[in-house]
Scaffold this motif. Structure first.
Motif, PDB file in Angstrom:
ATOM      1  N   ALA A  13       0.672   5.577   4.811  1.00 36.48           N
ATOM      2  CA  ALA A  13       2.120   5.721   5.001  1.00 36.48           C
ATOM      3  C   ALA A  13       2.876   4.488   4.539  1.00 36.48           C
ATOM      4  CB  ALA A  13       2.415   6.015   6.471  1.00 36.48           C
ATOM      5  N   TYR A  14       2.540   3.975   3.358  1.00 37.41           N
ATOM      6  CA  TYR A  14       3.262   2.818   2.835  1.00 37.41           C
ATOM      7  C   TYR A  14       3.234   2.851   1.307  1.00 37.41           C
ATOM      8  CZ  TYR A  14      -1.614   1.191   2.892  1.00 37.41           C
ATOM      9  OH  TYR A  14      -2.975   1.107   2.740  1.00 37.41           O
ATOM     10  N   ASN A  15       4.094   2.066   0.723  1.00 40.77           N
ATOM     11  CA  ASN A  15       4.167   1.975  -0.736  1.00 40.77           C
ATOM     12  C   ASN A  15       3.311   0.807  -1.221  1.00 40.77           C
ATOM     13  OD1 ASN A  15       5.975   4.105  -0.828  1.00 40.77           O
ATOM     14  ND2 ASN A  15       7.779   2.783  -0.848  1.00 40.77           N
ATOM     15  N   SER A  16       2.156   1.109  -1.752  1.00 35.48           N
ATOM     16  CA  SER A  16       1.272   0.096  -2.324  1.00 35.48           C
ATOM     17  C   SER A  16       0.257   0.782  -3.224  1.00 35.48           C
ATOM     18  CB  SER A  16       0.544  -0.682  -1.225  1.00 35.48           C
ATOM     19  OG  SER A  16      -0.457  -1.514  -1.795  1.00 35.48           O
ATOM     20  N   SER A  17       0.042   0.205  -4.392  1.00 40.55           N
ATOM     21  CA  SER A  17      -0.940   0.762  -5.324  1.00 40.55           C
ATOM     22  C   SER A  17      -2.221  -0.064  -5.365  1.00 40.55           C
ATOM     23  CB  SER A  17      -0.339   0.834  -6.736  1.00 40.55           C
ATOM     24  OG  SER A  17       0.029  -0.466  -7.183  1.00 40.55           O
ATOM     25  N   LEU A  18      -2.376  -0.974  -4.389  1.00 37.79           N
ATOM     26  CA  LEU A  18      -3.549  -1.846  -4.405  1.00 37.79           C
ATOM     27  C   LEU A  18      -4.849  -1.049  -4.410  1.00 37.79           C
ATOM     28  CD1 LEU A  18      -4.473  -4.833  -4.318  1.00 37.79           C
ATOM     29  CD2 LEU A  18      -4.585  -4.607  -1.824  1.00 37.79           C
ATOM     30  N   GLU A  56      -4.659   2.574  -4.373  1.00 37.15           N
ATOM     31  CA  GLU A  56      -4.245   3.944  -4.670  1.00 37.15           C
ATOM     32  C   GLU A  56      -3.796   4.016  -6.134  1.00 37.15           C
ATOM     33  OE1 GLU A  56      -4.738   5.635  -1.823  1.00 37.15           O
ATOM     34  OE2 GLU A  56      -4.868   3.784  -0.643  1.00 37.15           O
ATOM     35  N   PRO A  57      -3.409   5.196  -6.618  1.00 37.22           N
ATOM     36  CA  PRO A  57      -2.857   5.308  -7.983  1.00 37.22           C
ATOM     37  C   PRO A  57      -1.600   4.445  -8.132  1.00 37.22           C
ATOM     38  CG  PRO A  57      -3.399   7.471  -7.089  1.00 37.22           C
ATOM     39  CD  PRO A  57      -3.563   6.510  -5.964  1.00 37.22           C
ATOM     40  N   ASP A  58      -1.280   4.102  -9.361  1.00 43.57           N
ATOM     41  CA  ASP A  58      -0.140   3.217  -9.625  1.00 43.57           C
ATOM     42  C   ASP A  58       1.164   3.743  -9.026  1.00 43.57           C
ATOM     43  OD1 ASP A  58      -1.804   1.492 -10.949  1.00 43.57           O
ATOM     44  OD2 ASP A  58      -1.264   2.203 -12.969  1.00 43.57           O
ATOM     45  N   TYR A  59       1.345   5.052  -9.065  1.00 40.96           N
ATOM     46  CA  TYR A  59       2.611   5.603  -8.565  1.00 40.96           C
ATOM     47  C   TYR A  59       2.763   5.483  -7.051  1.00 40.96           C
ATOM     48  CZ  TYR A  59      -0.406   9.775  -7.956  1.00 40.96           C
ATOM     49  OH  TYR A  59      -1.428  10.638  -7.627  1.00 40.96           O
ATOM     50  N   TYR A  60       1.686   5.156  -6.385  1.00 40.66           N
ATOM     51  CA  TYR A  60       1.773   5.014  -4.928  1.00 40.66           C
ATOM     52  C   TYR A  60       2.627   3.802  -4.530  1.00 40.66           C
ATOM     53  CZ  TYR A  60      -0.021   7.117  -0.646  1.00 40.66           C
ATOM     54  OH  TYR A  60      -0.122   7.827   0.525  1.00 40.66           O
ATOM     55  N   ALA A  61       2.810   2.864  -5.441  1.00 41.20           N
ATOM     56  CA  ALA A  61       3.656   1.705  -5.168  1.00 41.20           C
ATOM     57  C   ALA A  61       5.108   2.111  -4.939  1.00 41.20           C
ATOM     58  CB  ALA A  61       3.578   0.709  -6.320  1.00 41.20           C
ATOM     59  N   VAL A  62       5.510   3.247  -5.511  1.00 40.24           N
ATOM     60  CA  VAL A  62       6.891   3.724  -5.378  1.00 40.24           C
ATOM     61  C   VAL A  62       6.980   4.940  -4.468  1.00 40.24           C
ATOM     62  CG1 VAL A  62       8.879   4.632  -6.659  1.00 40.24           C
ATOM     63  CG2 VAL A  62       7.455   2.839  -7.671  1.00 40.24           C
ATOM     64  N   TYR A  63       6.000   5.830  -4.565  1.00 39.73           N
ATOM     65  CA  TYR A  63       6.095   7.128  -3.898  1.00 39.73           C
ATOM     66  C   TYR A  63       5.126   7.298  -2.721  1.00 39.73           C
ATOM     67  CZ  TYR A  63       8.827   8.427  -7.996  1.00 39.73           C
ATOM     68  OH  TYR A  63       9.777   8.480  -8.984  1.00 39.73           O
ATOM     69  N   GLY A  64       4.372   6.263  -2.366  1.00 35.29           N
ATOM     70  CA  GLY A  64       3.344   6.412  -1.348  1.00 35.29           C
ATOM     71  C   GLY A  64       3.863   6.908  -0.008  1.00 35.29           C
ATOM     72  N   GLU A  65       4.883   6.263   0.496  1.00 33.70           N
ATOM     73  CA  GLU A  65       5.423   6.637   1.807  1.00 33.70           C
ATOM     74  C   GLU A  65       5.941   8.075   1.791  1.00 33.70           C
ATOM     75  OE1 GLU A  65       8.606   4.910   5.119  1.00 33.70           O
ATOM     76  OE2 GLU A  65       8.176   3.792   3.287  1.00 33.70           O
ATOM     77  N   ARG A  66       6.575   8.457   0.682  1.00 28.92           N
ATOM     78  CA  ARG A  66       7.111   9.820   0.586  1.00 28.92           C
ATOM     79  C   ARG A  66       5.993  10.861   0.458  1.00 28.92           C
ATOM     80  NH1 ARG A  66      11.865   8.789  -3.777  1.00 28.92           N
ATOM     81  NH2 ARG A  66      10.661   6.869  -4.146  1.00 28.92           N
TER      82      ARG A  66
END
Length: 499
Positions: A120-125, A127-137
């Motif tokens: 439930a957070y924005n991080s691509s560490l 996860e996939p690269d897009y998770y840095a922007v869309y992870g929480e959503r």
């Protein structure tokens, strides 16, 4: 002496070093691990063909095989969240287990396959690269989708779900959902392997989850498959991930010894067993019972009938209200009035039973208030097992496995207990935040290349030695080496030896 082969989840210490240390603490276990060089590194997947070849070359020599299906199919835990494999490619890789079972039907295979997380957070560490922007959503979308599927959505939640569906780029939602669909197919295929007799035992843990979300919805379908085939006594699904290799190592040891250790659970707070910890989907007490059963043990109603006592330093609040170790939170881990009583009970249990301490009141590290009190009472050195790292399931599962494997050899097991005290308390709860401040002052940038790791590890080593010298530990040790396995401060690779 049984020989146990372990294909770990990845190369991190919790999955590679911990089981090795537990096996070394026992006089009746021989553990066979693949070379760490085969296992990849964080986002770099393992060489799957080399892993499969290593299995074929070594499988015949073991009595038990503990297999991470995520390693076998995707090349590790993080690659399982990043791959672009088709379902057929994954199932082809999984078929190695069918071939090995056909060639060596007498070898018992204990396997585990994770239900992929959606943090439930924005991080691509990780996860996939897009998770840095869309992870929480993406996480919120999965939770709302699950609530809607169960008929629990409010009008506001239905509107929020539609808004998120329109806001998330279709290509990102497709990529995320398609990967989950592929991984879910592998998990269902693993249940089929259990039904066919290829596997003897299967754990399907939920990695970093919540009461509602993607993982819980998928777990429902997996449980249906388990029940339809009458596999409920051989397939478990509960919260966890990085501790499962140790849990199944304990299961193999208990099966070989023909034992089923009885564990009595003693909580620090009245509400402890009913709290749903952070990153989990069910009450703490329920998950602990599943972990004990997965390790080949059983829970007993009183200390009188127990082989060992699991003292649980439990949270009084769960979910996002639960504090992280090393951070000043507004929520107390245990009410101050409970601490003296908990220590009094722990001291009493030590008089006649091996005591394991699962320190899970906080996430990602030990409860410093409790540990200082135990150090002042000179009780740390008397514990059979201790663990307080990461999630409640990670810490408790490691503690349970260690206690079961080493309860009859407390002296040898003391090295791992000391290892956990040094890392889970001194590093994770005390030094880690100071190390981050040191790195910031010195303008040290930690990255995937690891080029600057050596600028901060001497600071950690110096701090750890200073703090350790002030304690009466279960075993007098020399701290030999510290590394940052994923080139970040979240975890360390700590090597110690008996002085």
């Amino acid at each position: 002496m049984p020989k146990i082969l372990l294909l770990p989840l990845d190369e991190r210490p919790c999955n590679y070093l911990f089981p090795n240390m537990l096996a070394s603490s026992s006089e009746d276990i021989e553990l066979l691990l693949p070379p760490k060089s085969l296992l990849g590194a964080m986002k770099q997947a393992a060489d799957i063909s080399a892993v499969a070849q290593w299995l074929r070359e070594n499988f015949f020599s073991c009595d038990y095989a503990i297999i991470s299906i995520d390693m076998l199919v995707y090349g590790g835990i993080v690659p399982s969240r990043l791959h672009q494999l088709t379902q057929q490619q994954c199932l082809d890789r999984l078929s190695v287990l069918t071939q090995l079972h056909a060639a060596y039907p007498h070898i018992r295979i204990f396997a585990f396959t994770l239900i992929m997380r959606a943090p439930a957070y924005n991080s691509s560490l990780e996860e996939p690269d897009y998770y840095a922007v869309y992870g929480e959503r993406l996480c919120r979308f999965g939770a709302l989708r699950d609530r809607q599927r169960r008929g629990l959505s409010s009008i506001e939640e239905k509107s929020e779900f539609l808004a998120l569906e329109n806001a998330l780029p279709p290509e990102i939602l497709h990529d995320f959902c398609n990967r989950r669909k592929t991984n879910h197919a592998v998990n269902l295929a693993s249940v089929s392997l259990l039904n066919e007799g290829v596997l003897d035992f299967l754990v399907v843990p939920l990695d970093d989850c919540a009461p509602y979300g993607w993982a819980v919805a998928e777990r429902g379908e997996i449980l249906s498959a388990i029940r339809q085939n009458g596999l409920g006594r051989r397939a478990y699904s509960y919260c966890g991930a990085d501790e499962v290799g140790c849990i199944l190592l304990a299961r193999a040891a208990n099966h070989s010894r023909r034992t089923s250790p009885g564990i009595f659970l003693q909580y620090s707070s009245v509400c402890g067993p009913f709290v749903i910890p952070k990153y989990e989907d069910r009450p703490l007490g329920e998950n602990l019972r599943w972990q004990i059963a997965a390790a080949g043990g059983r829970t007993v109603p009183s200390a009188e009938f127990a082989d060992m006592v699991l003292m649980v330093n439990s949270p009084t609040v769960g979910g996002e209200q639960m504090s992280d170790a090393g951070h000043d939170g507004i929520f107390c881990n245990i009410a101050p009035a409970c601490l003296p009583d908990f220590i009094h009970t722990l001291r009493a249990m030590l008089q006649y039973k091996p005591v394991l301490l699962a320190d899970v009141a906080l996430a990602n590290g030990a409860d410093t208030e409790l540990m200082k009190a135990l150090a002042q009472e000179d009780l740390l050195a008397k514990l059979t097992s201790y663990s307080g790292w990461n999630t409640a399931a990670n810490a408790a599962g490691t503690c349970i496995a260690h206690g079961m494997i080493c309860a009859d050899n407390i002296e040898k097991g003391a090295l791992f207990t000391t290892h956990r005290i040094l890392e889970d308390w001194l590093y994770m709860s005390c030094i880690r935040r100071r190390a981050a401040a040191f790195a910031e002052r010195q303008k040290i940038t930690l990255s995937g290349s690891g080029e600057q790791d050596g600028l901060v590890t001497p600071y950690i080593l110096r701090e750890l030695k200073t703090m350790a010298n002030q304690l009466s530990l279960p075993q007098c040790v020399s701290i030999q080496h510290i590394a940052l396995p994923w080139h970040r401060l979240f975890e360390i690779e700590l090597q110690i030896s008996v002085v």
